[in-house]
Design a protein around this motif. Structure first.
Motif, PDB file in Angstrom:
ATOM      1  N   SER A 203       0.941  -1.344  -0.093  1.00 37.58           N
ATOM      2  CA  SER A 203       0.204   0.188   0.021  1.00 37.58           C
ATOM      3  C   SER A 203       0.822   1.113   0.106  1.00 37.58           C
ATOM      4  CB  SER A 203      -0.857  -0.038   1.181  1.00 37.58           C
ATOM      5  OG  SER A 203      -1.823  -1.285   1.083  1.00 37.58           O
ATOM      6  N   ILE A 204       1.922   1.295   0.779  1.00 33.80           N
ATOM      7  CA  ILE A 204       2.891   2.288   0.937  1.00 33.80           C
ATOM      8  C   ILE A 204       3.399   2.639  -0.660  1.00 33.80           C
ATOM      9  CG2 ILE A 204       5.028   3.228   1.672  1.00 33.80           C
ATOM     10  CD1 ILE A 204       4.130   2.478   4.354  1.00 33.80           C
ATOM     11  N   ALA A 205       3.991   1.343  -1.111  1.00 33.14           N
ATOM     12  CA  ALA A 205       4.581   1.505  -2.438  1.00 33.14           C
ATOM     13  C   ALA A 205       3.408   2.106  -3.561  1.00 33.14           C
ATOM     14  CB  ALA A 205       4.829   0.275  -3.049  1.00 33.14           C
ATOM     15  N   ALA A 206       2.299   1.648  -3.482  1.00 33.75           N
ATOM     16  CA  ALA A 206       1.209   2.258  -4.453  1.00 33.75           C
ATOM     17  C   ALA A 206       0.808   3.725  -4.192  1.00 33.75           C
ATOM     18  CB  ALA A 206      -0.063   1.371  -4.128  1.00 33.75           C
ATOM     19  N   ILE A 207       0.882   4.170  -3.022  1.00 31.19           N
ATOM     20  CA  ILE A 207       1.014   5.634  -2.518  1.00 31.19           C
ATOM     21  C   ILE A 207       2.084   6.497  -3.298  1.00 31.19           C
ATOM     22  CG2 ILE A 207       1.009   7.272  -0.951  1.00 31.19           C
ATOM     23  CD1 ILE A 207      -0.372   5.265   1.047  1.00 31.19           C
ATOM     24  N   LEU A 208       3.347   5.891  -3.036  1.00 32.41           N
ATOM     25  CA  LEU A 208       4.301   6.493  -3.695  1.00 32.41           C
ATOM     26  C   LEU A 208       4.231   6.532  -5.121  1.00 32.41           C
ATOM     27  CD1 LEU A 208       7.172   5.074  -1.520  1.00 32.41           C
ATOM     28  CD2 LEU A 208       6.328   7.180  -1.275  1.00 32.41           C
ATOM     29  N   GLU A 209       3.758   5.552  -5.637  1.00 34.40           N
ATOM     30  CA  GLU A 209       3.809   5.333  -7.361  1.00 34.40           C
ATOM     31  C   GLU A 209       2.716   6.267  -7.621  1.00 34.40           C
ATOM     32  OE1 GLU A 209       3.089   1.155  -7.939  1.00 34.40           O
ATOM     33  OE2 GLU A 209       5.160   0.574  -7.637  1.00 34.40           O
ATOM     34  N   GLY A 210       1.574   6.107  -7.189  1.00 29.27           N
ATOM     35  CA  GLY A 210       0.210   6.978  -7.552  1.00 29.27           C
ATOM     36  C   GLY A 210       1.017   8.442  -7.341  1.00 29.27           C
TER      37      GLY A 210
END
Length: 527
Positions: free
Chosen positions: A142-149
């Motif tokens: 989820s943190i990776a998705a936040i950073l990517e988004g």
């Protein structure tokens, strides 16, 4: 041309070798590339690497953004859209404002417009750097998705700030009413143009008799078309590429066959790797030339370094403050969507970690190099070399300092994997494969029950899916079983598409399984 071509080929070779060395050392390859470029630039006799400022955005940004839009999990973006939106827009504006106020106050003759210009350049974190660093340490998806988004959208917001600041610097005034209308058109028009062009290309893939090679070739030119058309209509080319890329990514199973998806994955992975590598090398290679420009303007190197350190500290502080402000605001106004932490300590650490992931890179470099040498009236662009120097140093410092320490911080916060209560990847894969096996077995029993009895090939076929084993040879695969096999692959894709609607399932695992199905289909074609 004959003198620069060997140098360019050597750059590509250096990118490959340094990436392998970085992998062995378990550090992010952008760090080694920047340092290596800086060291190589002091070798006498090397040609000076110069890129036309008018072309820098068009060459590098469209494919980088397009590939990012294809690889990001849109489901995760929707899940965390509040956090992503706040970081991509509010945090970027707050960061740019902080840089503008600090620089206009401490740097002599540095206007507020120039401060916003510099803030727009250095405000967006770089997804490539973060992804390369987190490759060697495990962080919650989820943190990776936040950073990517965030990195996908903050490029657009920062470049919009950059564009308006350029207008203010060039004209000497800023009309809020016109700026508001222009901003709305850039956002709405850019997204709309991207969706429209993306739809046209989807139809082209579906209607034209394309093969894998032509499909991949089309995907290589699509981001450039999206960007160019939007820019010609004075909309945001970045948002056009992002929205068009997201639209096409969600429909990849519809207009691309398995061969096109497999080949496209390999081609794009290599293409983006080379582009990123060249850009990070250019960051190091270009610094000595910028230093000479500072000397020409009479700015001492120590003074410029001091300004760069001031801006870097401002960026890091603004991002960390914004991270905690976002967490507090979420807990106050929308506690139901706040991440569930395993302890108060973990809830405190997560914003600090998000704040420390602000490495700058490709977009900042592209924006800085896109500053024209002269204004419209022919006068030299004010403080251009100083802005370039500050940008280069900010990229270098954030990559080296934050990039080298981020893995340590993540490892120290090993309990961060419990911040989001999600099941392990292994358990998710096990459930998914069990569901696939059961789904296919029931499909075969229901549709081909009469043909299964007494037919050796069909019985092997059923046993294959019941036990998930492969036969030692493919002699049993006749045309009839091949047709059913292809049908079963499509059934599995439909099952995985429906399974992906479950918010608890990681979309990356679904995509990996879909890729395995594509490989099975291509293997089937050569039997």
């Amino acid at each position: 041309m004959h003198s620069i071509l060997p140098f360019l080929l050597a750059m590509v070779a250096a990118v490959v070798l340094l990436e392998m060395w970085a992998t062995k050392l378990k550090i992010a390859y952008p760090i080694l590339l920047v340092v290596a470029g800086l060291l190589v630039s002091f070798i006498p006799g090397l040609p000076v690497v110069k890129i036309n400022p008018d072309l820098i955005f068009f060459i590098f940004l469209p494919p980088l953004l397009f590939e990012a839009a294809w690889t990001i999990s849109f489901k995760e973006m929707k899940k965390w859209w509040r956090i992503i939106g706040s970081f991509a827009f509010l945090v970027v504006f707050f960061t740019a404002l902080s840089v503008a106020l600090i620089t206009s106050h401490y740097i002599p003759t540095f206007t507020l417009a120039l401060g916003f210009l510099l803030g727009g350049i250095v405000s967006p974190p770089d997804a490539v750097s973060t992804g390369a660093i987190t490759k060697f340490v495990k962080i919650p998806k989820s943190i990776a998705a936040i950073l990517e988004g965030e990195s996908l959208l903050n490029d657009a917001s920062s470049l919009i700030i950059f564009r308006f600041a350029m207008i203010a610097v060039g004209t000497g005034h800023f009309v809020w009413q016109e700026a508001t209308l222009s901003f709305l058109w850039m956002v709405i028009g850019g997204a709309g143009i991207g969706l429209l062009v993306g739809w046209v290309f989807v139809q082209a893939h579906k209607l034209l008799p394309t093969d894998a090679s032509s499909d991949v070739a089309l995907t290589l030119i699509e981001p450039y078309f999206m960007y160019w058309i939007a820019e010609q209509l004075h909309a945001s080319g970045v948002l056009a590429v992002v929205s068009g890329g997201l639209f096409m990514s969600a429909r990849r199973l519809v207009f691309l066959n398995s061969a096109s998806r497999i080949q496209g994955y390999s081609v794009w992975e290599s293409f983006i790797f080379i582009l990123n590598g060249i850009v990070f090398l250019i960051i190091g290679l270009g610094l000595p030339e910028i230093v000479s420009g500072l000397h020409a303007e009479g700015i001492p190197l120590s003074t410029a370094i001091g300004y760069s350190l001031l801006v870097t500290v401002t960026l890091i502080a603004a991002r960390i403050i914004s991270s905690y402000a976002a967490m507090i605001a979420t807990l106050i106004f929308r506690p139901s969507v706040a991440p569930r932490a395993s302890s108060p300590k973990m809830r405190f650490i997560m914003p600090l970690l998000l704040g420390w992931t602000g490495m700058r890179g490709v977009v900042s470099l592209a924006a800085a190099l896109a500053i024209p040498v002269t204004l419209v009236n022919g006068m030299a662009f004010p403080h251009r070399n100083l802005i370039l120097f500050i940008t280069f140093v900010v990229i270098l410092l954030t990559l080296v300092v934050q990039g080298l320490t981020l893995p340590y911080f993540i490892k120290r916060t090993w309990g961060l994997n419990e911040v989001f209560k999600t099941e392990s990847e292994e358990e998710t894969r096990r459930k998914m494969k069990q569901g696939l096996k059961q789904h296919v077995y029931e499909f075969l029993k229901n549709k081909y029950d009469n043909e299964l009895n007494g037919h050796a090939g069909m019985e092997k076929f059923l046993k294959h899916w019941e036990e998930r084993t492969k036969a030692s040879d493919d002699s049993w695969m006749n045309e009839k079983t091949k047709v059913i096999f292809v049908e079963l692959l499509e059934i599995q894709r439909q099952y995985l598409t429906e399974l992906n609607k479950d918010p608890k399932i990681d979309e990356e695992i679904i995509r990996q399984q879909l890729y395995q199905l594509d490989l099975e289909e291509e293997r089937l074609r050569i039997i």
